[in-house]
Design an enzyme around this catalytic site. Structure first.
Site, PDB file in Angstrom:
ATOM      1  N   ARG A   1      39.536   4.191   3.854  1.00  0.00           N
ATOM      2  CA  ARG A   1      40.320   3.218   3.092  1.00  0.00           C
ATOM      3  C   ARG A   1      41.089   3.891   1.962  1.00  0.00           C
ATOM      4  O   ARG A   1      40.569   4.776   1.302  1.00  0.00           O
ATOM      5  CB  ARG A   1      39.382   2.128   2.530  1.00  0.00           C
ATOM      6  CG  ARG A   1      39.147   1.005   3.498  1.00  0.00           C
ATOM      7  CD  ARG A   1      38.012   0.087   3.107  1.00  0.00           C
ATOM      8  NE  ARG A   1      38.004  -0.327   1.699  1.00  0.00           N
ATOM      9  CZ  ARG A   1      37.081  -1.125   1.167  1.00  0.00           C
ATOM     10  NH1 ARG A   1      36.109  -1.616   1.927  1.00  0.00           N
ATOM     11  NH2 ARG A   1      37.120  -1.443  -0.098  1.00  0.00           N
TER      12      ARG A   1
ATOM     13  N   LYS B   1      27.305  -4.346   1.051  1.00  0.00           N
ATOM     14  CA  LYS B   1      27.543  -5.781   1.319  1.00  0.00           C
ATOM     15  C   LYS B   1      28.108  -5.989   2.723  1.00  0.00           C
ATOM     16  O   LYS B   1      27.629  -6.815   3.485  1.00  0.00           O
ATOM     17  CB  LYS B   1      28.521  -6.375   0.286  1.00  0.00           C
ATOM     18  CG  LYS B   1      28.068  -6.253  -1.157  1.00  0.00           C
ATOM     19  CD  LYS B   1      29.066  -6.878  -2.123  1.00  0.00           C
ATOM     20  CE  LYS B   1      30.437  -6.223  -2.143  1.00  0.00           C
ATOM     21  NZ  LYS B   1      30.457  -4.829  -2.620  1.00  0.00           N
TER      22      LYS B   1
ATOM     23  N   ARG C   1      37.180   0.836  -9.588  1.00  0.00           N
ATOM     24  CA  ARG C   1      36.554  -0.339  -8.957  1.00  0.00           C
ATOM     25  C   ARG C   1      35.167  -0.591  -9.549  1.00  0.00           C
ATOM     26  O   ARG C   1      34.777  -1.728  -9.771  1.00  0.00           O
ATOM     27  CB  ARG C   1      36.454  -0.130  -7.440  1.00  0.00           C
ATOM     28  CG  ARG C   1      37.777  -0.391  -6.729  1.00  0.00           C
ATOM     29  CD  ARG C   1      37.824   0.197  -5.341  1.00  0.00           C
ATOM     30  NE  ARG C   1      36.752  -0.238  -4.471  1.00  0.00           N
ATOM     31  CZ  ARG C   1      36.392   0.389  -3.352  1.00  0.00           C
ATOM     32  NH1 ARG C   1      37.040   1.476  -2.966  1.00  0.00           N
ATOM     33  NH2 ARG C   1      35.414  -0.076  -2.631  1.00  0.00           N
TER      34      ARG C   1
ATOM     35  N   ARG D   1      33.962 -13.117  -7.344  1.00  0.00           N
ATOM     36  CA  ARG D   1      33.898 -11.872  -8.104  1.00  0.00           C
ATOM     37  C   ARG D   1      34.214 -12.089  -9.572  1.00  0.00           C
ATOM     38  O   ARG D   1      34.216 -11.129 -10.345  1.00  0.00           O
ATOM     39  CB  ARG D   1      34.952 -10.926  -7.536  1.00  0.00           C
ATOM     40  CG  ARG D   1      34.411  -9.688  -6.871  1.00  0.00           C
ATOM     41  CD  ARG D   1      35.619  -9.034  -6.248  1.00  0.00           C
ATOM     42  NE  ARG D   1      35.482  -7.675  -5.959  1.00  0.00           N
ATOM     43  CZ  ARG D   1      35.202  -7.183  -4.749  1.00  0.00           C
ATOM     44  NH1 ARG D   1      34.905  -7.972  -3.749  1.00  0.00           N
ATOM     45  NH2 ARG D   1      35.212  -5.906  -4.562  1.00  0.00           N
TER      46      ARG D   1
ATOM     47  N   ARG E   1      32.492   6.962   3.849  1.00  0.00           N
ATOM     48  CA  ARG E   1      32.678   5.786   4.719  1.00  0.00           C
ATOM     49  C   ARG E   1      33.885   5.937   5.641  1.00  0.00           C
ATOM     50  O   ARG E   1      34.941   6.399   5.252  1.00  0.00           O
ATOM     51  CB  ARG E   1      32.888   4.528   3.863  1.00  0.00           C
ATOM     52  CG  ARG E   1      33.314   3.324   4.714  1.00  0.00           C
ATOM     53  CD  ARG E   1      33.261   2.031   3.981  1.00  0.00           C
ATOM     54  NE  ARG E   1      34.000   2.062   2.731  1.00  0.00           N
ATOM     55  CZ  ARG E   1      33.842   1.157   1.779  1.00  0.00           C
ATOM     56  NH1 ARG E   1      32.990   0.177   1.929  1.00  0.00           N
ATOM     57  NH2 ARG E   1      34.550   1.249   0.666  1.00  0.00           N
TER      58      ARG E   1
HETATM   59  P1  AP5 Z   1      29.633  -1.010   2.784  1.00  0.00           P
HETATM   60  O1  AP5 Z   1      28.739  -1.912   3.531  1.00  0.00           O
HETATM   61  O2  AP5 Z   1      31.018  -0.809   3.272  1.00  0.00           O
HETATM   62  O3  AP5 Z   1      29.633  -1.414   1.226  1.00  0.00           O
HETATM   63  P2  AP5 Z   1      30.324  -2.611   0.457  1.00  0.00           P
HETATM   64  O4  AP5 Z   1      29.353  -3.116  -0.540  1.00  0.00           O
HETATM   65  O5  AP5 Z   1      30.903  -3.595   1.413  1.00  0.00           O
HETATM   66  O6  AP5 Z   1      31.461  -1.815  -0.304  1.00  0.00           O
HETATM   67  P3  AP5 Z   1      33.012  -2.112  -0.488  1.00  0.00           P
HETATM   68  O7  AP5 Z   1      33.634  -0.836  -0.951  1.00  0.00           O
HETATM   69  O8  AP5 Z   1      33.590  -2.769   0.715  1.00  0.00           O
HETATM   70  O9  AP5 Z   1      32.962  -3.122  -1.648  1.00  0.00           O
HETATM   71  P4  AP5 Z   1      34.103  -3.578  -2.523  1.00  0.00           P
HETATM   72  O10 AP5 Z   1      33.500  -4.766  -3.117  1.00  0.00           O
HETATM   73  O11 AP5 Z   1      34.608  -2.581  -3.475  1.00  0.00           O
HETATM   74  O12 AP5 Z   1      35.355  -3.752  -1.505  1.00  0.00           O
HETATM   75  P5  AP5 Z   1      36.069  -5.030  -0.924  1.00  0.00           P
HETATM   76  O13 AP5 Z   1      36.602  -4.671   0.387  1.00  0.00           O
HETATM   77  O14 AP5 Z   1      35.197  -6.211  -1.070  1.00  0.00           O
HETATM   78  O15 AP5 Z   1      28.880   0.408   2.684  1.00  0.00           O
HETATM   79  C1  AP5 Z   1      29.483   1.522   2.045  1.00  0.00           C
HETATM   80  C2  AP5 Z   1      29.123   2.809   2.809  1.00  0.00           C
HETATM   81  O16 AP5 Z   1      27.717   3.042   2.689  1.00  0.00           O
HETATM   82  C3  AP5 Z   1      29.383   2.749   4.328  1.00  0.00           C
HETATM   83  O17 AP5 Z   1      29.818   3.995   4.757  1.00  0.00           O
HETATM   84  C4  AP5 Z   1      28.011   2.390   4.940  1.00  0.00           C
HETATM   85  O18 AP5 Z   1      27.879   2.931   6.248  1.00  0.00           O
HETATM   86  C5  AP5 Z   1      27.063   3.055   3.958  1.00  0.00           C
HETATM   87  N1  AP5 Z   1      25.809   2.319   3.767  1.00  0.00           N
HETATM   88  C6  AP5 Z   1      25.654   0.969   3.629  1.00  0.00           C
HETATM   89  N2  AP5 Z   1      24.363   0.652   3.407  1.00  0.00           N
HETATM   90  C7  AP5 Z   1      23.679   1.842   3.388  1.00  0.00           C
HETATM   91  C8  AP5 Z   1      22.305   2.185   3.188  1.00  0.00           C
HETATM   92  N3  AP5 Z   1      21.365   1.262   2.956  1.00  0.00           N
HETATM   93  N4  AP5 Z   1      21.959   3.493   3.243  1.00  0.00           N
HETATM   94  C9  AP5 Z   1      22.900   4.461   3.462  1.00  0.00           C
HETATM   95  N5  AP5 Z   1      24.233   4.188   3.660  1.00  0.00           N
HETATM   96  C10 AP5 Z   1      24.601   2.899   3.614  1.00  0.00           C
HETATM   97  O19 AP5 Z   1      37.262  -5.213  -1.953  1.00  0.00           O
HETATM   98  C11 AP5 Z   1      38.336  -4.284  -1.985  1.00  0.00           C
HETATM   99  C12 AP5 Z   1      39.369  -4.750  -2.992  1.00  0.00           C
HETATM  100  O20 AP5 Z   1      39.898  -6.030  -2.614  1.00  0.00           O
HETATM  101  C13 AP5 Z   1      38.885  -4.957  -4.431  1.00  0.00           C
HETATM  102  O21 AP5 Z   1      38.882  -3.750  -5.147  1.00  0.00           O
HETATM  103  C14 AP5 Z   1      39.928  -5.957  -4.944  1.00  0.00           C
HETATM  104  O22 AP5 Z   1      41.134  -5.314  -5.235  1.00  0.00           O
HETATM  105  C15 AP5 Z   1      40.157  -6.839  -3.742  1.00  0.00           C
HETATM  106  N6  AP5 Z   1      39.246  -7.991  -3.715  1.00  0.00           N
HETATM  107  C16 AP5 Z   1      38.270  -8.237  -2.778  1.00  0.00           C
HETATM  108  N7  AP5 Z   1      37.634  -9.377  -3.059  1.00  0.00           N
HETATM  109  C17 AP5 Z   1      38.196  -9.871  -4.185  1.00  0.00           C
HETATM  110  C18 AP5 Z   1      37.950 -11.025  -4.985  1.00  0.00           C
HETATM  111  N8  AP5 Z   1      36.992 -11.903  -4.678  1.00  0.00           N
HETATM  112  N9  AP5 Z   1      38.735 -11.224  -6.084  1.00  0.00           N
HETATM  113  C19 AP5 Z   1      39.717 -10.370  -6.391  1.00  0.00           C
HETATM  114  N10 AP5 Z   1      39.983  -9.245  -5.697  1.00  0.00           N
HETATM  115  C20 AP5 Z   1      39.235  -9.004  -4.607  1.00  0.00           C
HETATM  116 MG    MG Z   2      32.839  -4.221   1.919  1.00  0.00          MG
END
Ligand code: AP5
Ligand code: MG
Length: 217
Positions: free
Chosen positions: A162, A15, A173, A90, A129
């Site tokens: 992270r 994402k 997660r 979410r 990552r």
């Molecule tokens: P990346 O693009 O970083 O993936 P992502 O989908 O953004 O993954 P996240 O881990 O950031 O998602 P998340 O939803 O768990 O975390 P968030 O920060 O939102 O890609 C991942 C890796 O793969 C990278 O190394 C990239 O280079 C590689 N890659 C990407 N595409 C690729 C491809 N096509 N081929 C090969 N490699 C690829 O949330 C973190 C925390 O915050 C949550 O756990 C929660 O506690 C809190 N939080 C966030 N939002 C909310 C909400 N709305 N409500 C409540 N709590 C929330």
């Molecule tokens: Mg992300």
């Protein structure tokens, strides 16, 4: 009218990677709830400290504080033409709140690309990552390595792993995603806004598919 895109998908689906590329190409703002929580933690705000206590366990931050943070963010001038929402909503309560706040901005959710990938791939992506300290640019040690290990190509800042990317937290997660966020897939499918995207392809192919879907809208 403003354009709002919600990127849906499990942790590690890509994402953030795609949101950054799309924001650049469409000039829409990139609004990532996870990045906003991390920025708040870096500044040691009350919100940041509260959020971190949930993030460390891989649990969701409570809806009320999350919704308020996003509402504040969407009122900023760079969101006037719209935004790419990454990681929000979410939960069904967040999705309902988003409808109401966007109506206030004379907008609505226009498109919900749902990026899928196998659990094995998610774990592999998150495990490798590296994230840039200054602006959250995203790398992968195998799939998209920086030119120099540990240094961001774009702004020269340090790359870090992270805290919530530890294997046991990642498993939680993913579990939380299936329990609390999956209902949104049906919610947006019923609304006719969902498009499924195979996240197992390379980054460029996925971007192409996303731009194609956006152009058709
Ligand atoms: P990346 O693009 O970083 O993936 P992502 O989908 O953004 O993954 P996240 O881990 O950031 O998602 P998340 O939803 O768990 O975390 P968030 O920060 O939102 O890609 C991942 C890796 O793969 C990278 O190394 C990239 O280079 C590689 N890659 C990407 N595409 C690729 C491809 N096509 N081929 C090969 N490699 C690829 O949330 C973190 C925390 O915050 C949550 O756990 C929660 O506690 C809190 N939080 C966030 N939002 C909310 C909400 N709305 N409500 C409540 N709590 C929330
Ligand atoms: Mg992300």
């Amino acid at each position: 009218m403003a354009t709002f895109i919600v990127l849906l998908g499990p942790p590690g689906a890509g994402k953030g990677t795609q949101a950054k590329i799309l924001a650049e190409k469409t000039k829409l703002a990139h609004v990532s709830s996870g990045d906003l929580f991390r920025e708040n933690f870096k500044k040691q705000t009350e919100l940041g400290r509260l959020a971190q206590s949930y993030m460390d366990k891989g649990e969701l931050v409570p809806d009320d504080v999350t919704i308020k943070m996003i509402k504040d963010r969407l009122t900023q001038p760079d969101c006037q033409a719209g935004a790419i929402l990454d990681g929000f909503p979410r939960t069904p309560a967040q999705a309902d709140a988003l409808e109401i706040m966007l109506a206030d901005f004379n907008g609505q959710v226009d498109l919900v690309p749902y990026i899928t990938a196998s659990e094995e791939t998610l774990v592999e992506r998150i495990g490798g990552r590296w994230t840039c300290r200054a602006q959250g640019h995203i790398y992968h040690q195998t799939f998209s390595p920086p030119k120099q290990a540990g240094v961001c190509d774009l702004d020269g800042s340090e790359l870090y792993q992270r805290e919530d990317d530890k294997a046991e937290t990642v498993r939680n997660r993913i579990r939380v995603y299936f329990e609390q966020t999956m209902p949104l897939v049906e919610y947006y499918r019923k609304a006719g806004k969902l498009i499924e995207i195979d996240g197992m392809q390379n980054v460029e192919k996925i971007t192409e598919r996303l731009l194609d879907a956006l152009n058709k809208k």
